[in-house]
Motif scaffolding. Structure first.
Motif, PDB file in Angstrom:
ATOM      1  N   UNK A 225       0.822  -1.221   0.000  1.00 47.30           N
ATOM      2  CA  UNK A 225       0.000   0.000   0.000  1.00 47.30           C
ATOM      3  C   UNK A 225       0.852   1.265   0.000  1.00 47.30           C
ATOM      4  N   UNK A 226       2.045   1.168  -0.577  1.00 51.06           N
ATOM      5  CA  UNK A 226       2.928   2.349  -0.632  1.00 51.06           C
ATOM      6  C   UNK A 226       2.668   3.134  -1.906  1.00 51.06           C
ATOM      7  N   UNK A 227       2.894   4.438  -1.805  1.00 50.22           N
ATOM      8  CA  UNK A 227       2.590   5.264  -2.974  1.00 50.22           C
ATOM      9  C   UNK A 227       3.863   5.790  -3.649  1.00 50.22           C
ATOM     10  N   UNK A 228       3.704   6.158  -4.910  1.00 52.24           N
ATOM     11  CA  UNK A 228       4.816   6.745  -5.676  1.00 52.24           C
ATOM     12  C   UNK A 228       5.924   5.743  -5.927  1.00 52.24           C
ATOM     13  N   UNK A 229       7.172   6.228  -5.892  1.00 60.97           N
ATOM     14  CA  UNK A 229       8.340   5.360  -6.081  1.00 60.97           C
ATOM     15  C   UNK A 229       8.455   4.814  -7.492  1.00 60.97           C
ATOM     16  N   UNK A 230       9.332   3.799  -7.603  1.00 61.63           N
ATOM     17  CA  UNK A 230       9.567   3.226  -8.941  1.00 61.63           C
ATOM     18  C   UNK A 230       9.679   1.708  -8.822  1.00 61.63           C
ATOM     19  N   UNK A 231       8.683   1.149  -8.155  1.00 58.44           N
ATOM     20  CA  UNK A 231       8.704  -0.276  -7.848  1.00 58.44           C
ATOM     21  C   UNK A 231       8.515  -1.130  -9.105  1.00 58.44           C
ATOM     22  N   UNK A 232       8.972  -2.391  -9.007  1.00 58.00           N
ATOM     23  CA  UNK A 232       8.816  -3.330 -10.134  1.00 58.00           C
ATOM     24  C   UNK A 232       7.568  -4.175  -9.969  1.00 58.00           C
ATOM     25  N   UNK A 233       7.231  -4.897 -11.023  1.00 61.32           N
ATOM     26  CA  UNK A 233       6.064  -5.785 -10.958  1.00 61.32           C
ATOM     27  C   UNK A 233       6.366  -7.010 -10.096  1.00 61.32           C
ATOM     28  N   UNK A 234       5.361  -7.471  -9.384  1.00 56.61           N
ATOM     29  CA  UNK A 234       5.480  -8.735  -8.647  1.00 56.61           C
ATOM     30  C   UNK A 234       5.290  -9.880  -9.650  1.00 56.61           C
ATOM     31  N   UNK A 235       5.402 -11.108  -9.160  1.00 54.49           N
ATOM     32  CA  UNK A 235       5.144 -12.264 -10.045  1.00 54.49           C
ATOM     33  C   UNK A 235       3.720 -12.147 -10.589  1.00 54.49           C
ATOM     34  N   UNK A 236       2.775 -11.821  -9.707  1.00 58.69           N
ATOM     35  CA  UNK A 236       1.375 -11.681 -10.164  1.00 58.69           C
ATOM     36  C   UNK A 236       1.243 -10.555 -11.189  1.00 58.69           C
TER      37      UNK A 236
END
Ligand code: F6P
Length: 405
Positions: A225-236
């Motif tokens: 439930x974190x906002x912004x950033x530059x996260x990658x996709x999970x396996x799902x």
């Protein structure tokens, strides 16, 4: 004069979107049984001229051979347009630069049987121009040159046209159009112009035949439930992207517009892989809302550590601006610009795809579908479905669809 017939004369430097507008206009009028044909000088030049005419010197106004050939081609098209209107046609569109006064005088002198509407396309946005030139030089006539040389040659061609460019004079019936923002900058209409309302309305309307508006797949930040950033996709998230690719594999998607964030580009990759000719164009305009001092935090952390921010945003989510960041309100301008860029860069395709983010997609939806401002930040934008949007003069459709059947 027969007032069911009309000449439309496009005016503007190369790469200003004239041909895209002409082809969309033809399609639009055609749907309403208004017989329309485009007379494009570039196409005719390529057809009639045995030698390659893409080199820039051909457009130098001092090159007599080039001038003669281009004037000859212009004249053939004028005559063909005249013939077309004499027979069954209703609207003849002369699609060429027509930037010199001399050329336009020739047109008005020859085409006296029906009223003429000039549409001058203006757009000096450097970035758009660059993208448009990149597209132009992909044309086979530039195959003999490397990409850089072809770009230089095309820019030189524009410079030559610039030297003979006289903006439309006031005495004509004309519309000056900002062809990126579909904004009418100036218009003078002194006669009864057939189909005028329809044409004018069309010019200022953003039309999309099929826009597939997708939210990126699930990310590690989404899980927390974190906002912004530059996260990658999970396996799902990756599984979602593959499912999207399967779903769209039989539709032709020439361009996928994404943001510059990893999660949207990662979602686009599998889709591109299953397409024949597809490019991904990341636009910074589609980056997710910048949550300033709250970037990378979870909603729960914001509520605990910054209760004032949390409450103020809850109070008026549309107008609230994150400290050192953005609000929905302040995003509007860049999102609108992103939409204009995407529409402009895609010309007139059957399908357009945008892979964006939650807040971004809400803003894109509200661009096409009127919503009260206070409701925009709550539009439902799930990750397991996408919006199919059709927005033309005659049809509006918004459908939330599942991509996993
Ligand atoms: O998926 C999370 C997210 O895209 C955040 O990056 C962004 O701040 C948020 O959604 C926007 O939604 P809301 O305006 O409802 O907080």
């Amino acid at each position: 004069m027969d007032n069911t017939k009309l000449y439309i004369v496009m005016v503007g430097l190369p790469a200003r979107g004239k041909s895209t507008i002409a082809s969309k206009l033809k399609e639009n009028l055609g749907k309403n049984n208004i017989k329309t044909r485009i007379f494009n000088n570039g196409d005719l030049r390529r057809k009639l001229s045995p030698q390659n005419t893409s080199y820039s010197e051909f457009y130098d106004p001092r090159n007599r051979h080039g001038v003669e050939l281009r004037e000859k081609i212009a004249l053939i098209n004028m005559k063909r347009a005249k013939e077309y209107l004499k027979r069954t046609g209703h609207v003849a569109i002369l699609d060429a630069t027509n930037v010199s006064l001399k050329r336009r005088k020739k047109i008005t002198k020859l085409l006296t049987d029906h009223v003429i509407l000039f549409i001058e396309c203006i757009n000096d946005d450097e970035e758009i121009l660059k993208a448009n030139i990149d597209r132009k030089v992909a044309h086979p006539e530039f195959n003999h040159l490397g990409k850089e040389a072809a770009i230089e040659s095309f820019k030189q061609r524009i410079n030559f046209y610039q030297t003979i460019y006289t903006p439309i004079e006031k005495k004509a019936n004309f519309i000056k159009l900002d062809s990126l923002y579909n904004k009418i900058l100036q218009e003078e209409i002194s006669e009864d112009i057939p189909y005028y309302d329809r044409v004018r309305d069309f010019l200022v309307t953003d039309t999309v035949k099929n826009l597939f508006l997708i939210r990126h797949g699930e990310t590690y930040f989404n899980l927390q439930n974190r906002i912004g950033g530059n996260s990658r996709l999970t396996i799902d998230g990756k599984v979602q992207a593959e499912a999207l690719a399967q779903f769209f594999k039989n539709k032709k998607i020439p361009i996928i517009f994404t943001s510059k964030k990893k999660r949207t580009v990662q979602t686009a990759f599998p889709i591109k892989r299953l397409q024949d000719n597809c490019v991904i164009i990341p636009l910074k305009e589609f980056n997710e809302i910048n949550s300033g001092i709250c970037e990378n935090m979870s909603y729960e952390e914001i509520r605990r550590k910054m209760p004032r921010v949390y409450l103020a945003r809850k109070e008026n989510k549309y107008s609230y601006i994150y400290p050192k960041g953005e609000g929905y309100n302040t995003m509007k301008e860049r999102i609108d610009r992103g939409i204009k860029k995407a529409l402009y860069l895609s010309s007139n395709p059957q399908n357009i795809m945008i892979i964006g983010h939650r807040a971004v997609n809400r803003m894109i939806l509200s661009h096409f579908l009127y919503r009260r401002k206070e409701d925009v930040p709550y539009i439902y934008v799930p990750q397991d479905k996408f919006y199919h949007i059709v927005a033309t003069q005659d049809k509006k459709l918004f459908q939330l669809k599942k991509y996993r059947l």
